[in-house]
Structure formats: C-alpha cells, structure tokens
Write a protein that holds these residues in place. Structure first.
Motif, mmCIF file in Angstrom:
data_model
loop_
_atom_site.group_PDB
_atom_site.id
_atom_site.type_symbol
_atom_site.label_atom_id
_atom_site.label_comp_id
_atom_site.label_asym_id
_atom_site.label_seq_id
_atom_site.Cartn_x
_atom_site.Cartn_y
_atom_site.Cartn_z
ATOM 1 N N HIS A 99 0.954 -1.344 0.328
ATOM 2 C CA HIS A 99 -0.194 -0.018 -0.255
ATOM 3 C C HIS A 99 1.151 1.115 -0.265
ATOM 4 C CE1 HIS A 99 -3.349 -2.401 0.878
ATOM 5 N NE2 HIS A 99 -2.558 -2.972 1.564
ATOM 6 N N TRP A 100 0.759 2.141 -0.941
ATOM 7 C CA TRP A 100 1.391 3.169 -1.377
ATOM 8 C C TRP A 100 0.895 4.444 0.129
ATOM 9 C CZ3 TRP A 100 -0.780 7.974 -0.841
ATOM 10 C CH2 TRP A 100 -1.735 8.182 -1.144
ATOM 11 N N TRP A 101 0.003 4.877 1.369
ATOM 12 C CA TRP A 101 -0.349 5.195 1.772
ATOM 13 C C TRP A 101 0.746 5.131 3.311
ATOM 14 C CZ3 TRP A 101 -2.826 1.844 4.882
ATOM 15 C CH2 TRP A 101 -3.716 1.117 4.408
ATOM 16 N N TRP A 102 1.033 3.502 3.390
ATOM 17 C CA TRP A 102 1.523 2.614 4.658
ATOM 18 C C TRP A 102 3.622 2.460 4.356
ATOM 19 C CZ3 TRP A 102 0.337 1.674 8.844
ATOM 20 C CH2 TRP A 102 0.944 0.413 10.133
ATOM 21 N N ARG A 103 3.479 3.279 3.368
ATOM 22 C CA ARG A 103 5.221 3.643 2.882
ATOM 23 C C ARG A 103 5.683 4.542 3.341
ATOM 24 N NH1 ARG A 103 6.860 -0.970 0.275
ATOM 25 N NH2 ARG A 103 6.178 -1.442 -1.735
ATOM 26 N N PRO A 104 5.846 5.795 4.226
ATOM 27 C CA PRO A 104 5.819 6.189 5.237
ATOM 28 C C PRO A 104 6.397 5.657 6.404
ATOM 29 C CG PRO A 104 4.241 7.578 4.210
ATOM 30 C CD PRO A 104 4.515 6.535 3.815
ATOM 31 N N ALA A 105 5.195 4.627 7.072
ATOM 32 C CA ALA A 105 5.753 3.754 8.635
ATOM 33 C C ALA A 105 6.785 2.895 8.104
ATOM 34 C CB ALA A 105 4.369 3.292 8.338
ATOM 35 N N GLU A 106 6.904 2.732 6.992
ATOM 36 C CA GLU A 106 7.722 1.100 6.241
ATOM 37 C C GLU A 106 9.590 2.053 6.490
ATOM 38 O OE1 GLU A 106 5.233 -1.785 3.565
ATOM 39 O OE2 GLU A 106 6.537 0.210 3.037
ATOM 40 N N LEU A 107 9.484 3.420 7.051
ATOM 41 C CA LEU A 107 10.467 3.778 6.488
ATOM 42 C C LEU A 107 11.271 4.131 7.647
ATOM 43 C CD1 LEU A 107 10.137 6.995 3.738
ATOM 44 C CD2 LEU A 107 11.240 4.918 3.766
ATOM 45 N N MET A 108 11.270 3.512 9.016
ATOM 46 C CA MET A 108 11.763 3.508 10.314
ATOM 47 C C MET A 108 12.758 2.631 9.820
ATOM 48 S SD MET A 108 9.084 1.320 12.905
ATOM 49 C CE MET A 108 7.808 2.453 12.083
ATOM 50 N N PRO A 109 13.837 3.002 11.188
ATOM 51 C CA PRO A 109 14.714 2.452 11.049
ATOM 52 C C PRO A 109 14.841 0.688 11.280
ATOM 53 C CG PRO A 109 15.463 3.875 11.823
ATOM 54 C CD PRO A 109 14.303 3.974 11.359
ATOM 55 N N PRO A 110 15.334 -0.735 11.496
ATOM 56 C CA PRO A 110 14.503 -1.725 10.791
ATOM 57 C C PRO A 110 14.682 -1.965 12.912
ATOM 58 C CG PRO A 110 15.008 -1.874 8.347
ATOM 59 C CD PRO A 110 16.184 -0.757 9.374
ATOM 60 N N LEU A 111 15.980 -1.762 12.605
ATOM 61 C CA LEU A 111 16.758 -2.380 14.702
ATOM 62 C C LEU A 111 15.413 -1.480 15.548
ATOM 63 C CD1 LEU A 111 19.892 -1.518 14.508
ATOM 64 C CD2 LEU A 111 19.311 -3.566 15.429
ATOM 65 N N THR A 112 14.386 -0.412 15.079
ATOM 66 C CA THR A 112 13.515 -0.332 15.782
ATOM 67 C C THR A 112 12.416 -1.592 16.393
ATOM 68 O OG1 THR A 112 13.143 1.939 14.570
ATOM 69 C CG2 THR A 112 11.202 1.344 16.406
ATOM 70 N N PHE A 113 12.464 -2.401 15.671
ATOM 71 C CA PHE A 113 11.310 -3.517 16.090
ATOM 72 C C PHE A 113 11.935 -4.423 17.334
ATOM 73 C CE2 PHE A 113 9.899 -2.244 11.905
ATOM 74 C CZ PHE A 113 8.613 -2.157 11.933
#
Length: 383
Positions: A55-69
């Motif tokens: 989903h294009w509208w979810w892309r900003p949420a995907e930009l966090m550094p993966p280590l955040t998880f």
C-alpha cells in the motif's frame, strides 16, 4: 466536657463519610502504563506485518530503521522491574515483543560464532561488485571515481544510477560513460540501458532490459512524466547472461524505484501523487523480475539497490525464489544507507539461485563517492 466533644466529633465524622481513598501507588500506575505500551506496540507490529509491501499510503511507516522493531520492546523489557506487582508477566510479554520483531530487524544470525554459511572461495570464484553510484561521478573527481572501481578488483560490476541529475528541473538526464569505462577497464565488456550499467570480465553472451511498462497496474500514473527520460523509468532491471568457464550464468542488475521524495512537502498533493506513481513503478519492477526469473533455468545472481528494508514485505517474494546472500556475511548488522553517517538501513540486497554458491558477502565503504555503501560478494556459479 471532653467526652461530649469527642462524641460530637465522631458524629460529625460519620456524617461526612469515610476519608477519600489514597491515590494508587506509583508502581501500580507504572504497571498499567507499561501494559498499555506493550499492547499498543504489539498491535502496531501486527498491523505493520499485514500492510507492508502493498500500500502506497503505508510507505512512510515502513521507513523507520528496522532495528526499531527490537529496540522498542527491549526498552519495555528494561522498564518491567518498575511495574510491580506485575513485573514478571509484563517482562515476559515485552520479551515476546522482542521475538516478534527479530525477523524484521535485519540482524544477521549467521555472523554469530559457528553459524556462518560462507565457505572458502576457490581460485576461479567470481567477484561481484554491486553499487548505487549516486548519479555516477556527478560532483566527484572522475579519476577518484574510476580508481575506486578498479580498486574493487571485481570480475562483474553491477552499477546503478549511470545517469546525471538536473537539480533545477528535478529529473534524470542521460549519461554515457561507456567509452571511459573501456579505457579504465581494458578487456572488459560493457552494456548500459537507462540508468543501469553492467561491466564484465567475462563475455556477455546475451543481454536485455526487463520492460516494466507491460507490468504497470495503472499506466495512467506509472508512465514517465512529460519531458522525462523514458528509459530511466522503463528499465529498472538489466539482465546479462555471462559465459563463465564455458557455462552461462545470469546476472540481474536491479534498481527498484524509491518510495517517496523527502525533498517534497509531505502535505502537498504532489507528494501524494509521486508516492502513488512510485508504488505502481515499484510493483512493476518486481513483477518484471519475477516473471523473468520464473522462466530462467540458468544459475542467477540478483543484486542492486532494492530501496527496501528487512521489514518490508515485498522482499519476501524474491526470498521465495532465491536465497539472500546474507548467510555468507560475518557482519551482524549489515547496512548500506546512508553511507556518510550512522547507517541504519540495508537498502541494497543480493540474492542467488540454489545453483550458485556464495562464499563471502559484505558491505563496502564507498569512500564518500555515493550515499550508498556497496555490496561485494564472491560466488561460484553451478550448472
């Protein structure tokens, strides 16, 4: 007198009712706050895993550094001792959050002692160098740029952004450095298409760009803007079939379009339109590559700037067909961007088919010549 006064006071107290309850102890509030934080974070991760990659509208949420998880639930684990009387239960719940986030974090378990999947490279192994050059040598010393490439001593170079950039018009401009490469790499074979360039010590038996346009889900928004450089948008994967020791091996040079443009106003309609168009182009790039892979029986190496992280769902589609070269790396947290600061994202990836053995895989410093670190891998194609 004193007895009567005492009775009067008792009677007044009875009419006023019991004294107000004391506020809950601070640690009780801490337990509730921690429990709420664990629930909110777990729900976010669950929603993230459902929505990612589509989903294009979810892309900003995907930009966090993966280590955040991993970092966020670890912090919750560290706060658990303050959450009496439920510290053990909340600590265990937060620890489950760590386990849930580990597959998304981009950590390389193969870097742990005794786990590595690499192997010693034979003398005839193929050295591959994949790199997003950041608009070739624009703004850099060309001599230093070519010296850096030669210093890698690779047999196959998969280079992206063989293009210039018009900052004023905010658009790509065609570039042609094939003659310069032939001068700096005598005896090598060169093919270039759009922004992609592959340089090989081995003969190039066949090559072609994978055409994205038939795979656009919405050509009305996925086609290049007016006045743009069409091939820059049309071809995001360059396939070359190289003859190595008498056998053919396919090398895919890939640059998946970026999700969004951070230079744009995020509240503007232009920003939203660009994100929608980029999503259509991204998915077309993956579909074109997947279709070609499905019809290719040769050993294959796929490498380049995927503009995706370990947390993004679309890379799983390549993982179903190929194997990540990460198993041959000794880097615990291999990251490639940004090269000039504390890198937090692995945007550049390398995959191989089962017929290819990966002996070594690592990220390489780009020495200030690009915003991406490069990928270096040593492979032995099978047959």
């Amino acid at each position: 007198m004193s007895t009567r006064l005492a009775r009067a006071q008792e009677s007044a107290a009875a009419r006023e009712g019991p004294p107000p309850a004391a506020p809950p102890p601070p640690r009780g509030r801490a337990a509730r706050l921690l429990a709420a934080a664990i629930v909110v974070w777990t729900l976010f991760v669950a929603v993230f895993m459902v929505l990612t990659g589509e989903h294009w509208w979810w892309r900003p949420a995907e930009l966090m550094p993966p280590l955040t998880f991993v970092v966020v639930p670890l912090l919750l684990v560290l706060l658990a001792p303050l959450a009496r009387p439920a510290r053990l239960r909340l600590g265990a719940a937060a620890l489950c959050g760590v386990l849930l986030g580990l597959p998304l974090a981009g950590l390389n378990v193969h870097a742990l002692p005794g786990v590595s999947g690499g192997s010693p490279a034979p003398p005839d192994a193929v050295r591959v160098f994949a790199w997003n050059t950041e608009y070739w040598a624009d703004g850099d010393d060309p001599d230093a740029f070519y010296a850096y490439l030669r210093a890698q001593r690779a047999d196959v170079y998969l280079l992206q952004e063989h293009v210039s950039w018009d900052s004023g018009a905010h658009r790509p401009v065609p570039a042609d450095h094939v003659a310069a490469l032939s001068e700096h790499f005598p005896g090598f074979h060169v093919v270039a298409l759009g922004e992609l360039l592959t340089l090989s010590r081995y003969p190039i038996e066949d090559w072609r760009g994978l055409d994205n346009w038939p795979h656009l889900s919405d050509p009305a928004i996925g086609m290049p803007p007016a006045g743009g450089y069409p091939d820059y948008y049309r071809y995001k994967t360059l396939r070359t079939d190289l003859r190595i020791d008498g056998r053919l091996t396919t090398f895919y040079n890939v640059h998946v379009p970026v999700q969004l443009d951070v230079s744009m106003d995020p509240f503007s309609s232009r920003f939203v339109s660009f994100m929608r168009a980029q999503e259509v182009r991204r998915q077309a790039t993956y579909r074109a590559l997947e279709e070609d892979l499905d019809g290719n029986e040769l050993p294959a190496v796929v490498a380049g700037d995927m503009n995706a992280t370990s947390a993004m769902g679309e890379l799983g589609r390549l993982g179903d067909r190929l194997r990540d070269a990460l198993h041959a790396s000794d880097q615990l947290h291999p990251v490639s961007w940004p090269a000039g600061g504390p890198a937090m994202w692995r945007l550049d990836w390398a995959f191989t088919s089962d017929a290819v053995t990966v002996h070594d895989y690592r990220m390489v410093d780009s020495e200030g010549l690009s915003d991406h670190r490069a990928q270096a891998l040593t492979v032995t194609p099978g047959g």
